[in-house]
Design a protein around this motif. Structure first.
Motif, PDB file in Angstrom:
ATOM      1  N   TRP A 213      39.791  54.378  48.808  1.00 30.16           N
ATOM      2  CA  TRP A 213      38.468  53.950  48.336  1.00 30.16           C
ATOM      3  C   TRP A 213      38.365  52.449  48.572  1.00 30.16           C
ATOM      4  O   TRP A 213      39.182  51.665  48.072  1.00 30.16           O
ATOM      5  CB  TRP A 213      38.297  54.274  46.853  1.00 30.16           C
ATOM      6  N   LYS A 214      37.382  52.061  49.334  1.00 24.92           N
ATOM      7  CA  LYS A 214      37.177  50.657  49.655  1.00 24.92           C
ATOM      8  C   LYS A 214      35.944  50.146  48.899  1.00 24.92           C
ATOM      9  O   LYS A 214      34.848  50.683  49.056  1.00 24.92           O
ATOM     10  CB  LYS A 214      36.956  50.480  51.169  1.00 24.92           C
ATOM     11  N   TYR A 215      36.155  49.132  48.082  1.00 26.36           N
ATOM     12  CA  TYR A 215      35.066  48.588  47.257  1.00 26.36           C
ATOM     13  C   TYR A 215      34.498  47.320  47.902  1.00 26.36           C
ATOM     14  O   TYR A 215      35.233  46.484  48.423  1.00 26.36           O
ATOM     15  CB  TYR A 215      35.580  48.266  45.859  1.00 26.36           C
ATOM     16  N   LYS A 217      31.066  44.261  47.429  1.00 27.32           N
ATOM     17  CA  LYS A 217      30.079  43.677  46.523  1.00 27.32           C
ATOM     18  C   LYS A 217      28.807  43.352  47.282  1.00 27.32           C
ATOM     19  O   LYS A 217      28.842  42.965  48.455  1.00 27.32           O
ATOM     20  CB  LYS A 217      30.633  42.385  45.892  1.00 27.32           C
ATOM     21  N   VAL A 479      32.479  52.231  48.559  1.00 28.52           N
ATOM     22  CA  VAL A 479      31.808  52.194  47.256  1.00 28.52           C
ATOM     23  C   VAL A 479      31.319  50.774  46.985  1.00 28.52           C
ATOM     24  O   VAL A 479      32.104  49.824  47.033  1.00 28.52           O
ATOM     25  CB  VAL A 479      32.759  52.628  46.117  1.00 28.52           C
ATOM     26  N   THR A 480      30.022  50.628  46.711  1.00 29.04           N
ATOM     27  CA  THR A 480      29.476  49.323  46.342  1.00 29.04           C
ATOM     28  C   THR A 480      29.573  49.157  44.833  1.00 29.04           C
ATOM     29  O   THR A 480      29.055  49.991  44.084  1.00 29.04           O
ATOM     30  CB  THR A 480      27.998  49.202  46.763  1.00 29.04           C
ATOM     31  N   LYS A 481      30.213  48.096  44.402  1.00 28.20           N
ATOM     32  CA  LYS A 481      30.407  47.865  42.970  1.00 28.20           C
ATOM     33  C   LYS A 481      29.075  47.642  42.261  1.00 28.20           C
ATOM     34  O   LYS A 481      28.141  47.075  42.809  1.00 28.20           O
ATOM     35  CB  LYS A 481      31.309  46.645  42.748  1.00 28.20           C
ATOM     36  N   GLU A 486      29.064  53.922  42.477  1.00 23.33           N
ATOM     37  CA  GLU A 486      30.164  54.155  41.533  1.00 23.33           C
ATOM     38  C   GLU A 486      29.900  55.404  40.696  1.00 23.33           C
ATOM     39  O   GLU A 486      30.801  56.224  40.468  1.00 23.33           O
ATOM     40  CB  GLU A 486      30.340  52.931  40.618  1.00 23.33           C
ATOM     41  N   TYR A 489      30.451  58.459  42.843  1.00 28.31           N
ATOM     42  CA  TYR A 489      31.860  58.689  43.111  1.00 28.31           C
ATOM     43  C   TYR A 489      32.534  59.389  41.928  1.00 28.31           C
ATOM     44  O   TYR A 489      33.207  60.406  42.090  1.00 28.31           O
ATOM     45  CB  TYR A 489      32.575  57.363  43.412  1.00 28.31           C
TER      46      TYR A 489
END
Length: 759
Positions: A213-215, A217, A479-481, A486, A489
């Motif tokens: 999972w790559k986060y 911003k 995934v965009t914080k 989120e 997910y």
């Protein structure tokens, strides 16, 4: 060296012997079963083993149902390569095969692989029956809910089959208890068999699958755009509250929450045409549009939002555009967003992350194949263009068949051609919407990248199943914080866990029930009847039902009205009817329209032609209006609807009946048939053809086909210029000399008539 299955109906050395598949097949031969097995572990092989055993024991024919044409062809190819029966005894049915040819092939085949809609239509038209079908396989069995064709076919099979046995196969039945129970009930499932990748007899065949999972911003520029959209949402939610309707979670409300409120408002509107409800519905339409814009910005980026905003702006500029889009176009915050989008230099960090991940994968292994999944076509196009700029990356956009504004879809033939080129390496990256999740024979890939998480556990499992089939694979989820990414997910993760728990629990419960039933000494035939069928006698009198017959237009088989008529013991004959959807006597013919169809036919000017033909040929024409939404669809003026209904009754003598749904509609048709055929002793008679439109009507139709020209403007142009040809030859100034034609309409005509055609 692998051992192979040995069976008189399976070709030698074609099917590897795997213990878990044999165990699943053994369970599925005892009772109708639902088999849940991860993608790539041979669900179709389990079906093959069961089919071979049933054909050997009972003869007859086996039916394999699969939801898409590519899957049908894939299963047919597999069965032809493994079953030891003549290949011409294995046939694939799709809508491309004529009904007459299907009926002939059915009689001469041992195995039929088909889309379910084709089989349902053939059953309704009585071209085939399921009497001697010894087994049915339902592929992607989680679809067996509601009005999907699987439910009808299973019901008829258990009614008419001599030795009915079903097998449902799926990788992901879903986490919803009610849905799983509905699937089991519809297919009369008595046993559930679940295998996971961690089971000891399955794990030797599992390739390692790495999940990352790559986060990321959001940049500040995009955050400011997000704040403007949230201000619009706050304003519309406040105005919605002023109408007396509230959404509890407001900005955190899901699309499902908003659509649920919209459905309730439509239902209220039917009984109470309150202006307040119209206002609430319009505000809700704005909220849905802004909410979608916010999701696009958060999860996709500026480019995707710009394209969505352009479509919204175009809709607002059309004469037929919705009030919601027009009001949003005038909103100061929306205008500010439009200005900032043009100047925004930031892009979503997912873009660069995607470029890095795909580039690294192909640099380290040039023979790799990758699939990038995204929810939106605009993003798929953007990503394909972005990746094409990189050395060694050969991407292709992969979307569904439907075409939209400035966005042409892919035919199934084009999809298959792309997949073939993906296999050979002409393309090494597919950038796809959900169309690649299920139903296409896409080879295993080394990398599956989710551009955004999906809240559906079924879709998530199907996406992940595209990798690690024959070699190790990797799944990356972006995934965009602090966005709905989120939430989606965690929703997917939670549902996947719940699904596994539910399926294990259901497997244990059904296993205990079968053991108890077996111990009670009940026969196998009694065990098969897990659910009671309704009696075929009339409940009130105890007498057999009246024989009633209805003529049905073949296009109506797409609805569930015909199924409901069958349950009401109404016999029917399916024909191509030029006039009417249903005919119940020599004087009553019925046109059926959903509320939305009614409004659309009013707008596109086909309604009165249909009704005119109906009233010309039948003494008592009838119109059934089905469902809610008549006064809110297409933002049409309620007075126009009332005026039309009055005209239908007074000018055309049409009797209008209002029904809640398709089941209600079937009841009304049955009552009309009973009154005519039993009480009045009338015969069913089809007569009459559509009247050919007058030359003047055809001329008006051609001119009014031009955008923004209504029937009055079309008549005005024809009266002034005398012919369609003269209108097309007229210049900008000459067109404005006709009554009702202003500069904007004249410009539109010249643009359409004079512009060069571009395919």
């Amino acid at each position: 060296m692998a051992d192979y299955i040995k069976h008189p109906l399976i070709k030698e050395n074609t099917v590897e012997q795997r213990l878990y598949q044999l165990n699943l097949a053994g369970t599925s031969l005892n009772t109708s079963s639902l088999v849940v097995l991860p993608t790539g572990l041979g669900k179709t092989t389990v079906a093959l083993l069961v089919i071979a055993s049933r054909l050997e024991k009972f003869g007859g024919r086996a039916l394999v149902l699969s939801p898409t044409k590519p899957l049908v062809e894939q299963h047919a190819h597999f069965l032809k390569s493994t079953l030891a029966i003549p290949e011409n005894n294995i046939q694939a049915f799709t809508g491309n095969t004529s009904p007459e040819k299907r009926a002939e092939l059915w009689e001469n085949s041992s195995v039929i692989v088909s889309t379910p809609q084709v089989i349902e239509n053939d059953l309704l038209a009585k071209r085939i029956d399921l009497n001697d079908v010894s087994h049915i396989t339902f592929d992607e069995a989680h679809r067996a809910v509601g009005n999907y064709s699987y439910t009808y076919i299973a019901e008829k099979y258990y009614e008419n089959g001599k030795n009915p046995l079903c097998l449902g196969i799926t990788a992901s039945p879903g986490s919803d208890d009610e849905k799983i129970n509905e699937v089991c009930e519809c297919l009369q499932i008595q046993s559930v068999a679940v295998k996971t990748e961690t089971d000891s007899d399955v794990s030797p065949y599992i390739q390692k699958k790495q999940i990352d999972w790559k986060y990321v911003k959001l940049p500040d520029e995009i955050k400011k755009l997000k704040q403007l959209l949230e201000k619009i949402l706050d304003d519309r939610f406040a105005k919605l509250s002023d109408t007396g309707y509230t959404v509890p979670k407001k900005k955190k409300a899901t699309k499902k929450d908003l659509l649920s409120l919209q459905s309730r408002l439509h239902a209220q509107l039917r009984n109470d045409p309150d202006p307040n409800i119209y206002n609430a519905l319009s505000l809700l339409a704005e909220i849905l549009k802004v909410n979608h814009a916010l999701e696009v910005l958060e999860t996709q980026g500026v480019d995707a939002l710009t394209k969505y905003y352009d479509r919204l702006d175009r809709e607002a500029g059309l004469k037929s555009g919705s009030k919601a889009s027009k009001r949003l176009a005038e909103d100061p915050y929306m205008q500010q967003i439009s200005h900032r989008l043009k100047e925004c230099s930031s892009e979503h960090p997912k873009l660069e992350m995607t470029r890095e991940i795909v580039s690294k994968q192909l640099e380290e292994n040039p023979d790799s194949r990758a699939i990038v999944f995204t929810n939106y076509r605009d993003t798929a196009e953007m990503l394909a263009n972005l990746l094409s700029e990189m050395d060694g990356v050969y991407p292709i956009r992969f979307v569904g068949q439907s075409s939209k504004y400035n966005d042409k879809g892919l035919t199934q033939k084009q999809q298959v051609e792309i997949i073939d080129k993906f296999k050979t390496g002409e393309y090494n990256v597919i950038v796809s919407t959900s169309v690649a999740e299920e139903g296409l024979d896409i080879p295993s890939t080394d990398l599956v990248l989710f551009y955004e998480p999906v809240p559906s556990e079924i879709r998530s499992i199907q996406r992940k199943g595209r990798t690690a089939r024959k070699q190790e694979g990797r799944v990356v989820v972006l995934v965009t914080k602090e966005t709905r990414d989120e939430a989606y997910y965690w929703s997917s993760v939670s549902k996947e866990r719940k699904m596994q728990d539910n399926m294990k629990y259901l497997q244990d419960i059904m296993s205990q029930n079968n053991e108890n039933t077996s111990g009670s000494g009940k026969s196998e035939n009694n065990q098969k009847k897990l659910f009671d069928f309704e009696s075929e006698t009339n409940v009130d009198t105890g007498q057999p039902p009246d024989f009633l017959n209805v003529l049905v237009d073949q296009r109506e088989t797409k609805s569930t009205v015909v199924r409901s008529l069958e349950k009401l013991d109404v016999d029917f004959t399916i024909k191509t009817l030029e006039i009417a959807d249903y005919i119940v006597s020599d004087r009553i013919a019925i046109e059926r329209k959903s509320s939305v169809d009614f409004v659309n036919s009013l707008i596109d000017k086909t309604l009165f032609e249909q009704v005119s033909n109906l009233s010309r040929m039948y003494k008592k024409p009838c119109l059934i209006l089905e469902g809610d939404g008549m006064f809110s669809a297409r933002q049409i003026n309620p007075n126009a609807v009332y005026g039309t209904l009055i005209s239908l009754e007074l000018d055309f003598g049409v009797s209008i009946y209002y029904t809640r749904d398709e089941k209600d509609t079937a009841s009304v048709i049955r009552l009309l048939a009973k009154r005519e055929q039993k009480d009045e002793n009338r015969d069913v008679s089809m007569h009459g053809k559509k009247s050919a439109p007058l030359l003047s009507e055809q001329q008006e139709y051609v001119v009014s086909a031009i955008s923004d020209i209504g029937p009055r403007a079309a008549r005005s142009l024809l009266k002034y210029f005398g012919s369609v040809e003269n209108i097309m030859k007229a210049n900008y100034e000459e067109l404005q000399e006709a009554e009702l034609i202003g500069p904007k309409t004249a410009s539109k005509i010249r643009e359409i008539v004079g512009s060069k055609y571009k395919s």
